[in-house]
Each structure stands twice: as C-alpha cells, then as structure tokens.
Design an enzyme around this catalytic site. Sequence first.
Site, PDB file in Angstrom:
ATOM      1  N   CYS A   1       0.848  -1.199   0.000  1.00 23.61           N
ATOM      2  CA  CYS A   1       0.000   0.000   0.000  1.00 23.61           C
ATOM      3  C   CYS A   1       0.883   1.249   0.000  1.00 23.61           C
ATOM      4  O   CYS A   1       0.827   2.053  -0.910  1.00 23.61           O
ATOM      5  CB  CYS A   1      -0.928  -0.016   1.202  1.00 23.61           C
ATOM      6  SG  CYS A   1      -2.135  -1.361   1.179  1.00 23.61           S
TER       7      CYS A   1
ATOM      8  N   SER B   1      -3.227   3.071  -1.721  1.00 23.50           N
ATOM      9  CA  SER B   1      -4.502   2.806  -1.063  1.00 23.50           C
ATOM     10  C   SER B   1      -4.374   3.114   0.420  1.00 23.50           C
ATOM     11  O   SER B   1      -3.374   2.751   1.047  1.00 23.50           O
ATOM     12  CB  SER B   1      -4.888   1.335  -1.269  1.00 23.50           C
ATOM     13  OG  SER B   1      -6.046   0.991  -0.544  1.00 23.50           O
TER      14      SER B   1
ATOM     15  N   HIS C   1      -9.825   6.157   1.397  1.00 21.38           N
ATOM     16  CA  HIS C   1     -11.191   5.671   1.584  1.00 21.38           C
ATOM     17  C   HIS C   1     -11.552   5.347   3.025  1.00 21.38           C
ATOM     18  O   HIS C   1     -10.688   5.167   3.883  1.00 21.38           O
ATOM     19  CB  HIS C   1     -11.420   4.427   0.715  1.00 21.38           C
ATOM     20  CG  HIS C   1     -10.409   3.349   0.960  1.00 21.38           C
ATOM     21  ND1 HIS C   1      -9.287   3.189   0.166  1.00 21.38           N
ATOM     22  CD2 HIS C   1     -10.337   2.374   1.896  1.00 21.38           C
ATOM     23  CE1 HIS C   1      -8.566   2.168   0.613  1.00 21.38           C
ATOM     24  NE2 HIS C   1      -9.189   1.651   1.666  1.00 21.38           N
TER      25      HIS C   1
ATOM     26  N   TYR D   1     -14.158   2.532   4.906  1.00 27.13           N
ATOM     27  CA  TYR D   1     -14.997   1.351   4.685  1.00 27.13           C
ATOM     28  C   TYR D   1     -16.397   1.562   5.247  1.00 27.13           C
ATOM     29  O   TYR D   1     -16.590   2.322   6.218  1.00 27.13           O
ATOM     30  CB  TYR D   1     -14.355   0.127   5.323  1.00 27.13           C
ATOM     31  CG  TYR D   1     -13.266  -0.490   4.472  1.00 27.13           C
ATOM     32  CD1 TYR D   1     -13.587  -1.317   3.402  1.00 27.13           C
ATOM     33  CD2 TYR D   1     -11.926  -0.233   4.720  1.00 27.13           C
ATOM     34  CE1 TYR D   1     -12.607  -1.879   2.602  1.00 27.13           C
ATOM     35  CE2 TYR D   1     -10.930  -0.785   3.929  1.00 27.13           C
ATOM     36  CZ  TYR D   1     -11.282  -1.604   2.870  1.00 27.13           C
ATOM     37  OH  TYR D   1     -10.307  -2.155   2.072  1.00 27.13           O
TER      38      TYR D   1
END
Length: 276
Positions: free
Chosen positions: A157, A178, A218, A220
């Site tokens: 990542c 990410s 992001h 979740y």
Amino acid sequence: MSYADQVFINVCREILEGGFWDTQLQVRPHWEDGTPAHTVKKFGVVNRYNLQEEFPVMTLRRTYFKSCVDELLWIWQKKSNDIHQLHSHVWDAWADENGTIGKAYGYQLGVKHKYSDGWYDQVDRVLKDLKENPASRRMVTNLFNHHDLSEMGLYPCAYSMTFNVTGNTLNAILNQRSQDMLTASNWNVCQYAVLVHMMAQVSGLVAGELVHVIADCHIYDRHVPLVEKLIERQPRPAPKLWINPEVKNFYDFTVDDFKLEGYDPWPFDERIEVAI
C-alpha cells in the site's frame, strides 16, 4: 491541537460529504463474515507534515506507537517478510503456511541491486547517498515490483519513498496507492515520520517535511459510524518525539530508542473490524 488530528478530520469530512461510493462495483476486500467490504473514497489526497514543528500522531484515538515503530523496523531495518519476527499480529491475515508474506515489503528492500559503484539493497543505497551524495535526486525506494506481485501476500500500500536534501534538512515524499483512513492512516504517517527522523539523525541532517500522497483514500462502510464519532472530538495537543541521540547507525535503533512524551489520546474502546 495536534495537526495530524486536523488533517484526519478534514480528509474524512471531505470523503463523507462528497466521496464516491463503490457499492455498485465488485470489490476484492471482504469482511470476516464474507460480506463485500465497500468504501466511500476520494482520489488524489496530498497531506504535508512539518516534522520540525510537531510529531504527526493523532490524539482523537490512540495510535499504538511501539507497535507502529516495531513494524517499521521489521520492514526497513530487518528487511523481513517473516511475521514471527514481528511483535504484533497486523500481518497474520496475509501470511502463508510458513508465516511469511511472500516477496512483499521488507523482502523487496533487502534485495541487492547492481549500481555503478557496487551492489546495494535499497535502504543501504539511500543511506550511502545521504552521507556521500546528498545533492542526488535519485534517492528513491520502491516496493511495487511487478515481477514479484504474484508472490506477495498483499500488494504494498505504502510503496515508494523519495528522499531529498535541502541544505541540512531531509525531506521525503511517501506515495501510497490505497489508504484505509480509520485503520491505518495515522499508523503510516507515524511510521514514515519516524523513518525520516532516523535517516536524518544517522546522516547528520535534521528532519524536515513529510509529504504524503494517497491515490485512493477511503473509509470502509462498516467504519463510517466510528469515523463520524471520532471527527466530532476536540483534538488534544501533540506529544513530543524523543529519539535516542546516541544512535548513529541506522541498524542500531531498537523500539526502545523512540518515545512519545506527553501523549494523551482520547480513549477509544470500539472494536475496529479489518477488511481483508
């Protein structure tokens, strides 16, 4: 208040208020019960941290600093892919039957490559250039080796660091493909802030700026209520980072050579489920 807290609050609000939901797409991550783990995201987030002003650790909830540093040393100092050499369980879900994460993270840093002046792994090459050629614009490490992706337990990542010296100041850019905002955002920031401090100290430099570039930032779906709770809190003052000034060799650092003085985070007892 802690600047890292304010960054977290601002980014999370932007994601929650105007982010893109991937609920109509097929996604690889899933929860422990097998349910697809969907996210709401923002593309192309860039955060800057001045390490001379304060250490960028969140106070909205505790970042487990010792475990954070232990994993950093496991990757960058031990250059290991063996979870038995790690004192936490953050990588257990991605380990194979032998207890390794394959040719990922530390493994990539430990592979030696041929340069015009000899064979070095990526870490040693940066350390050499910081001392002998600080004007270099080629001090880059990269964990995203396409030849080995099929043999990695998880694609990296946080995959690339670019080091740059200005005067007597060491700055760096962390590239991340990410970022799970609740689980790992401040974990990664703390790790690479520590790394910049380590590299600077053993090279006779001072730590400057850490720029964090995130492609897919992001939250979740099951984390949204927890994030909403956190961003309503009032940040507390940032602690001071202490590093043992006696350590002059990168490979002599231990977890006990790092401390956060005056760290007083908010309590946070809710379980955070990790998408795998």
